[in-house]
Design a protein around this motif. Structure first.
Motif, PDB file in Angstrom:
ATOM      1  N   GLY A 207       0.823  -1.211   0.000  1.00  0.00           N
ATOM      2  CA  GLY A 207       0.000   0.000   0.000  1.00  0.00           C
ATOM      3  C   GLY A 207       0.848   1.248   0.000  1.00  0.00           C
ATOM      4  N   LEU A 208       1.943   1.238   0.753  1.00  0.00           N
ATOM      5  CA  LEU A 208       2.847   2.382   0.747  1.00  0.00           C
ATOM      6  C   LEU A 208       3.442   2.602  -0.620  1.00  0.00           C
ATOM      7  N   VAL A 209       3.870   1.491  -1.254  1.00  0.00           N
ATOM      8  CA  VAL A 209       4.434   1.625  -2.586  1.00  0.00           C
ATOM      9  C   VAL A 209       3.386   2.154  -3.552  1.00  0.00           C
ATOM     10  N   ALA A 210       2.155   1.621  -3.417  1.00  0.00           N
ATOM     11  CA  ALA A 210       1.094   2.079  -4.314  1.00  0.00           C
ATOM     12  C   ALA A 210       0.784   3.547  -4.106  1.00  0.00           C
ATOM     13  N   SER A 211       0.831   3.976  -2.838  1.00  0.00           N
ATOM     14  CA  SER A 211       0.545   5.386  -2.573  1.00  0.00           C
ATOM     15  C   SER A 211       1.609   6.265  -3.179  1.00  0.00           C
ATOM     16  N   TYR A 212       2.845   5.846  -3.132  1.00  0.00           N
ATOM     17  CA  TYR A 212       3.896   6.613  -3.774  1.00  0.00           C
ATOM     18  C   TYR A 212       3.684   6.663  -5.282  1.00  0.00           C
ATOM     19  N   GLN A 213       3.060   5.627  -5.852  1.00  0.00           N
ATOM     20  CA  GLN A 213       2.858   5.585  -7.292  1.00  0.00           C
ATOM     21  C   GLN A 213       1.572   6.294  -7.732  1.00  0.00           C
ATOM     22  N   GLY A 214       0.863   6.885  -6.820  1.00  0.00           N
ATOM     23  CA  GLY A 214      -0.317   7.662  -7.195  1.00  0.00           C
ATOM     24  C   GLY A 214      -1.611   7.045  -6.761  1.00  0.00           C
ATOM     25  N   GLN A 215      -1.637   6.445  -5.550  1.00  0.00           N
ATOM     26  CA  GLN A 215      -2.841   5.795  -5.075  1.00  0.00           C
ATOM     27  C   GLN A 215      -4.005   6.776  -4.942  1.00  0.00           C
ATOM     28  N   PHE A 216      -3.713   8.052  -4.578  1.00  0.00           N
ATOM     29  CA  PHE A 216      -4.761   9.037  -4.326  1.00  0.00           C
ATOM     30  C   PHE A 216      -5.039   9.949  -5.528  1.00  0.00           C
ATOM     31  N   LEU A 217      -4.465   9.613  -6.680  1.00  0.00           N
ATOM     32  CA  LEU A 217      -4.707  10.442  -7.864  1.00  0.00           C
ATOM     33  C   LEU A 217      -6.156  10.372  -8.343  1.00  0.00           C
ATOM     34  N   SER A 218      -6.892   9.361  -7.892  1.00  0.00           N
ATOM     35  CA  SER A 218      -8.293   9.268  -8.311  1.00  0.00           C
ATOM     36  C   SER A 218      -9.108  10.456  -7.807  1.00  0.00           C
ATOM     37  N   TYR A 219      -8.620  11.130  -6.768  1.00  0.00           N
ATOM     38  CA  TYR A 219      -9.348  12.291  -6.252  1.00  0.00           C
ATOM     39  C   TYR A 219      -9.223  13.516  -7.170  1.00  0.00           C
ATOM     40  N   LEU A 220      -8.408  13.423  -8.208  1.00  0.00           N
ATOM     41  CA  LEU A 220      -8.369  14.509  -9.183  1.00  0.00           C
ATOM     42  C   LEU A 220      -9.722  14.670  -9.883  1.00  0.00           C
ATOM     43  N   ALA A 221     -10.445  13.545 -10.057  1.00  0.00           N
ATOM     44  CA  ALA A 221     -11.794  13.638 -10.627  1.00  0.00           C
ATOM     45  C   ALA A 221     -12.703  14.444  -9.706  1.00  0.00           C
ATOM     46  N   VAL A 222     -12.538  14.225  -8.388  1.00  0.00           N
ATOM     47  CA  VAL A 222     -13.317  14.998  -7.424  1.00  0.00           C
ATOM     48  C   VAL A 222     -12.978  16.480  -7.536  1.00  0.00           C
ATOM     49  N   ASP A 223     -11.701  16.787  -7.692  1.00  0.00           N
ATOM     50  CA  ASP A 223     -11.286  18.189  -7.786  1.00  0.00           C
ATOM     51  C   ASP A 223     -11.839  18.853  -9.050  1.00  0.00           C
ATOM     52  N   LEU A 224     -11.893  18.102 -10.153  1.00  0.00           N
ATOM     53  CA  LEU A 224     -12.463  18.667 -11.383  1.00  0.00           C
ATOM     54  C   LEU A 224     -13.944  18.990 -11.213  1.00  0.00           C
ATOM     55  N   VAL A 225     -14.686  18.066 -10.620  1.00  0.00           N
ATOM     56  CA  VAL A 225     -16.108  18.323 -10.376  1.00  0.00           C
ATOM     57  C   VAL A 225     -16.274  19.476  -9.390  1.00  0.00           C
ATOM     58  N   LEU A 226     -15.407  19.543  -8.405  1.00  0.00           N
ATOM     59  CA  LEU A 226     -15.473  20.617  -7.416  1.00  0.00           C
ATOM     60  C   LEU A 226     -15.244  21.987  -8.064  1.00  0.00           C
ATOM     61  N   GLY A 227     -14.283  22.066  -8.986  1.00  0.00           N
ATOM     62  CA  GLY A 227     -14.065  23.327  -9.695  1.00  0.00           C
ATOM     63  C   GLY A 227     -15.274  23.742 -10.505  1.00  0.00           C
ATOM     64  N   PHE A 228     -15.941  22.768 -11.145  1.00  0.00           N
ATOM     65  CA  PHE A 228     -17.156  23.077 -11.903  1.00  0.00           C
ATOM     66  C   PHE A 228     -18.264  23.586 -10.990  1.00  0.00           C
TER      67      PHE A 228
END
Length: 350
Positions: free
Chosen positions: A37-58
């Motif tokens: 999980g640590l390795v995955a987090s370093y590789q972008g585990q939380f990048l899925s929240y970028l979709a949330v940020d795009l909707v939030l900007g809209f």
């Protein structure tokens, strides 16, 4: 993420909830041990929240401010809880800062888009208000020029008729005839103005939208001076240069300037004679009205809006107007209106 595009425009808050649910499911449902999980987090585990940020900007850009604040608070709380639960050590701080910066960037982009749209709406409203004000001023100038000239002549003729009705019935008859003709002409002009205003009403009937008579121009100066002669003012009209058709706005403005200048002579000059000179130049139209009356003592520029209206007309056309007493006595009004370049001359020059 692609499916959210169709939901955002109709129900952006629902799209935000779906984005939060999906992004959280991606983070929580990642298989593997803690190390993985640590390795995955370093590789972008939380990048899925970028979709949330795009909707939030809209949402920040399009939704009301209260809904935007609630959406930002909920999104920040969910991301903070998930990152705090699934990131450890230094990785917690890094992912928290990245999530905060991404959210701040999306909110800033939404705010800029909202302000730009509101600014465009404000500019449009200002343009509409300025257009309405300009139209009101144009109508006020038209009514002033038309009514002031006619009422001045009617008042003078009525005074003449009341004085000679007992001793000179023929003169009184001529005065009444001039009053009738001037009144009919003024009523016709008012009717044209009112019909043109009512044509802006979508509910106007066909009968109300009758064809308008052509606007007056320099070709009607002779008729204007004839009406002024009935008021006891003899006008000498002098034309020079190549007489040719002029643009409608210049032709009407030149006529109104002559009309208002003659009205001022009748009212304030105390003279029975004046001169109107119209010069058709190659680059400009010159209109001059000169009288030998009382000049500045007539106080024609201190009262009313005649000269002010003439200055506005000339200024809108990019010209120049001078009005003042003459050294040798009397008063002079000179207007210079620039003429557009003839099409043939422009083509030949190019």
């Amino acid at each position: 993420m692609s499916l959210l595009a169709g939901v955002m425009r109709r129900t952006p808050l629902l799209a935000l909830g779906l984005a939060l649910l999906g992004s959280t499911a991606v983070v929580v449902g990642t298989p593997g041990s803690v190390h993985e999980g640590l390795v995955a987090s370093y590789q972008g585990q939380f990048l899925s929240y970028l979709a949330v940020d795009l909707v939030l900007g809209f949402i920040v850009a399009t939704c009301p401010r209260r809904a935007s604040i609630v959406a930002v608070a909920v999104s920040f709380a969910v991301q903070l809880l998930v990152i705090g639960g699934f990131a450890h050590g230094d990785n917690l701080t890094v992912n928290g800062v990245i999530a905060l910066l991404a959210m701040a960037a999306s909110c800033m982009a939404g705010l800029l888009s909202r302000e730009r749209r509101e600014h465009a709406v404000a500019l449009r409203s200002q343009e509409v208000a300025e257009a309405v004000t300009a139209e009101r001023l144009r109508i006020a100038r038209e009514l002033h020029d038309m009514v002031a000239h006619s009422i001045g002549i009617i008042a003078i003729q009525a005074g003449v008729g009341s004085r000679v009705i007992q001793t000179q019935p023929a003169e009184a008859y001529e005065a009444l005839r001039a009053i009738e003709a001037t009144s009919r002409e003024t009523l016709s002009g008012l009717r044209r103005t009112l019909v043109s205003l009512r044509q802006a009403d979508p509910g106007a009937t066909v009968s109300e939208q009758s064809p308008l008579a052509p606007s007056p121009g320099l070709a009607d100066v002779e008729r204007l001076t004839a009406a002024t002669a009935d008021a006891g003012l003899r006008v000498d009209v002098r034309l020079s240069g190549e007489q040719r058709p002029l643009p409608a706005d210049i032709d009407l403005s030149a006529y109104r300037i002559v009309q208002e200048a003659l009205t001022n002579v009748v009212r304030h000059a105390g003279t029975g004679h004046c001169r109107v000179a119209i010069d058709y130049g190659d680059e400009e139209l010159s209109v001059e009205v000169v009288d030998d009356g009382r000049g500045a003592t007539g106080d024609r520029s201190a009262h009313g809006f005649g000269i002010i209206g003439m200055r506005e007309r000339v200024g809108l056309l990019g010209g120049h107007l001078s009005a003042g007493p003459r050294p040798e006595g009397g008063f002079r009004i000179t207007a210079r209106l620039p003429l557009p370049e003839p099409v043939g001359v422009g083509v030949e020059a190019r």
